[in-house]
Design a protein around this motif. Structure first.
Motif, mmCIF file in Angstrom:
data_model
loop_
_atom_site.group_PDB
_atom_site.id
_atom_site.type_symbol
_atom_site.label_atom_id
_atom_site.label_comp_id
_atom_site.label_asym_id
_atom_site.label_seq_id
_atom_site.Cartn_x
_atom_site.Cartn_y
_atom_site.Cartn_z
ATOM 1 N N GLY A 68 44.002 -55.865 23.410
ATOM 2 C CA GLY A 68 43.818 -57.198 23.978
ATOM 3 C C GLY A 68 44.001 -58.296 22.953
ATOM 4 N N THR A 69 43.753 -59.512 23.389
ATOM 5 C CA THR A 69 43.885 -60.689 22.535
ATOM 6 C C THR A 69 42.638 -61.559 22.694
ATOM 7 O OG1 THR A 69 46.288 -60.685 22.821
ATOM 8 C CG2 THR A 69 45.278 -62.728 22.010
ATOM 9 N N VAL A 70 42.110 -62.021 21.559
ATOM 10 C CA VAL A 70 40.933 -62.887 21.605
ATOM 11 C C VAL A 70 41.325 -64.252 22.172
ATOM 12 C CG1 VAL A 70 39.152 -64.061 20.240
ATOM 13 C CG2 VAL A 70 39.841 -61.719 19.658
ATOM 14 N N GLU A 71 40.691 -64.629 23.288
ATOM 15 C CA GLU A 71 40.993 -65.904 23.939
ATOM 16 C C GLU A 71 39.933 -66.965 23.664
ATOM 17 O OE1 GLU A 71 43.657 -66.753 25.561
ATOM 18 O OE2 GLU A 71 44.625 -64.789 25.499
ATOM 19 N N GLY A 72 38.732 -66.530 23.306
ATOM 20 C CA GLY A 72 37.671 -67.503 23.071
ATOM 21 C C GLY A 72 36.578 -66.926 22.192
ATOM 22 N N ARG A 73 35.823 -67.824 21.561
ATOM 23 C CA ARG A 73 34.755 -67.391 20.660
ATOM 24 C C ARG A 73 33.596 -68.384 20.741
ATOM 25 N NH1 ARG A 73 36.388 -67.511 14.511
ATOM 26 N NH2 ARG A 73 35.795 -69.720 14.736
ATOM 27 N N GLU A 74 32.377 -67.861 20.884
ATOM 28 C CA GLU A 74 31.166 -68.688 20.904
ATOM 29 C C GLU A 74 30.204 -68.166 19.841
ATOM 30 O OE1 GLU A 74 30.103 -70.145 25.244
ATOM 31 O OE2 GLU A 74 30.465 -67.987 25.229
ATOM 32 N N PHE A 75 29.805 -69.049 18.955
ATOM 33 C CA PHE A 75 28.923 -68.675 17.858
ATOM 34 C C PHE A 75 27.483 -69.036 18.210
ATOM 35 C CE2 PHE A 75 26.839 -69.732 13.762
ATOM 36 C CZ PHE A 75 26.978 -68.499 13.123
ATOM 37 N N PHE A 76 26.577 -68.044 18.134
ATOM 38 C CA PHE A 76 25.171 -68.254 18.484
ATOM 39 C C PHE A 76 24.233 -68.002 17.308
ATOM 40 C CE2 PHE A 76 27.169 -67.231 22.580
ATOM 41 C CZ PHE A 76 26.764 -68.336 23.314
ATOM 42 N N GLY A 77 24.754 -68.065 16.107
ATOM 43 C CA GLY A 77 23.918 -67.826 14.940
ATOM 44 C C GLY A 77 23.923 -66.362 14.570
ATOM 45 N N ALA A 78 22.994 -65.605 15.117
ATOM 46 C CA ALA A 78 22.900 -64.178 14.804
ATOM 47 C C ALA A 78 23.994 -63.366 15.477
ATOM 48 C CB ALA A 78 21.533 -63.641 15.214
ATOM 49 N N ARG A 118 28.478 -60.975 11.452
ATOM 50 C CA ARG A 118 28.787 -60.623 10.061
ATOM 51 C C ARG A 118 30.235 -60.965 9.709
ATOM 52 N NH1 ARG A 118 26.353 -54.592 10.351
ATOM 53 N NH2 ARG A 118 27.558 -54.715 12.283
ATOM 54 N N ARG A 119 30.991 -61.363 10.753
ATOM 55 C CA ARG A 119 32.370 -61.796 10.539
ATOM 56 C C ARG A 119 32.741 -62.702 11.706
ATOM 57 N NH1 ARG A 119 36.109 -56.814 12.904
ATOM 58 N NH2 ARG A 119 35.045 -56.758 14.930
#
Length: 350
Positions: free
Chosen positions: A295-305, A325-326
């Motif tokens: 697949g292909t990464v379409e979106g990313r949401e960062f929540f801290g941990a 961690r990445r």
């Protein structure tokens, strides 16, 4: 400690049926959560167990004795409500001992029980304060102490943490669970919060539209829901149509996955597969083995941990949750791998 049973219980309010039929066994010393959306009937169920409502049909048993028409004052139950309902002009200790005083309990016994329960709920240092001088968590502990001092055989709690902030709710969940295990008292806890139910309860009864949808241990309810509706309510976000084969293969739009043959309970045919987002490995290089999806990464949401990724695979969107961690870039080609034991299949006709 008291065993509680509901057998074919129904509750009508005129032409409206709040509870159509519920059968429920609650073991002695067990903490059971009644979980469901607003208006599903969980509080009505609790009120019938308490004796505040009489079932239209069916029976409620305490230790095999039918108490369906026994009034609340004769059931030896304790109720803790969402609103603390403390007397503002009384100190903590006077609020706690109030129930015993109105029952005419001897003064020496009141004093003995008061000291014991204030120790149990960790309120000794606040005993001379008034409710206005307490935090929300301390007021809730006063309400719990006021109920426990009467030594109920069954403790019932109706969304008691709803008025607390997020951090305090977590602290109170741990406090209630530790207190219940220490006392070994049969406890029924009403909530609409899935996390609250799973953290607190030995077993969870999910109620939808006045019916018992599933009654199971928290981990089984989370990992092996018996319907798509339950899976969705418990927070699953990767539910896909699939064809299930007799050999335990599930073919979806993004490819074919092998199910765990030891836990597959559905017959072959059309169904849905459930992929837990936290159980999916997101890889930057193609691995060997089965159950790998490109697949292909379409979106990313960062929540801290943690980080939530949305990955497009064969026209479907799969959500992956992993520790932060990445950070994988949007547009990156990836491979998703999921072990058969982390895939759950549900028949469309379930």
């Amino acid at each position: 400690m008291t065993k509680v049973q509901l057998k074919g219980v129904r509750k009508d309010f005129g032409a409206f049926t709040a509870i159509s039929q519920i059968d429920l066994d609650i073991n002695s010393g067990e903490l059971v959560a009644l979980l469901g959306p607003s208006g599903c009937g969980k509080t009505t169920t609790l009120r019938m167990i308490a004796g505040l409502e009489v079932p239209t049909y069916g029976h409620i048993l305490f230790d095999d004795d039918d108490v369906s028409e026994v009034p609340v004052q004769d059931r030896q139950v304790g109720m803790v409500f969402q609103r603390y309902a403390l007397f503002p002009h009384m100190t903590v200790e006077k609020n706690v001992m109030f129930g015993l005083k109105v029952r005419g309990t001897p003064k020496a016994e009141i004093e003995e029980r008061l000291e014991e329960i204030l120790d149990v709920v960790q309120l000794q240092q606040f005993r001379h304060r008034f409710p206005a001088q307490l935090s929300g968590g301390q007021m809730q502990r006063v309400a719990i102490a006021r109920t426990l001092i009467t030594k109920p055989s069954v403790l019932m709690m109706d969304e008691p943490l709803a008025n607390l902030d997020t951090k305090l709710r977590g602290e109170m969940r741990r406090f209630i669970r530790e207190l219940q295990q220490r006392l070994g008292i049969t406890t029924i806890f009403v909530t609409h919060d899935q996390i609250e139910a799973m953290e607190l309860a030995d077993r969870v009864a999910v109620i939808f539209d006045g019916k018992l949808a599933q009654y199971d241990a928290p981990d089984a309810l989370y990992q092996r829901p018996n319907s798509v509706e339950i899976a969705d309510f418990m927070g699953a976000n990767n539910i896909f149509a699939a064809q299930i084969s007799a050999s335990g293969l599930a073919t979806a739009a993004f490819g074919t996955l092998q199910l765990d043959r030891d836990i597959v309970t559905v017959r072959e045919g059309a169904g849905r597969i459930l992929l837990r987002s936290e159980a999916i490995d997101l890889l930057l290089e193609e691995p060997d083995g089965e159950n790998v999806i490109e697949g292909t990464v379409e979106g990313r949401e960062f929540f801290g941990a943690t980080v939530n990724y949305t990955v497009t695979c064969g026209g479907e969107i799969i959500t992956v949750n992993e520790q932060s961690r990445r950070l994988v870039e949007v547009g990156q080609k990836v491979w998703l791998r999921i072990e058969p034991r982390h895939i759950w299949a549900i028949r469309d006709d379930a």
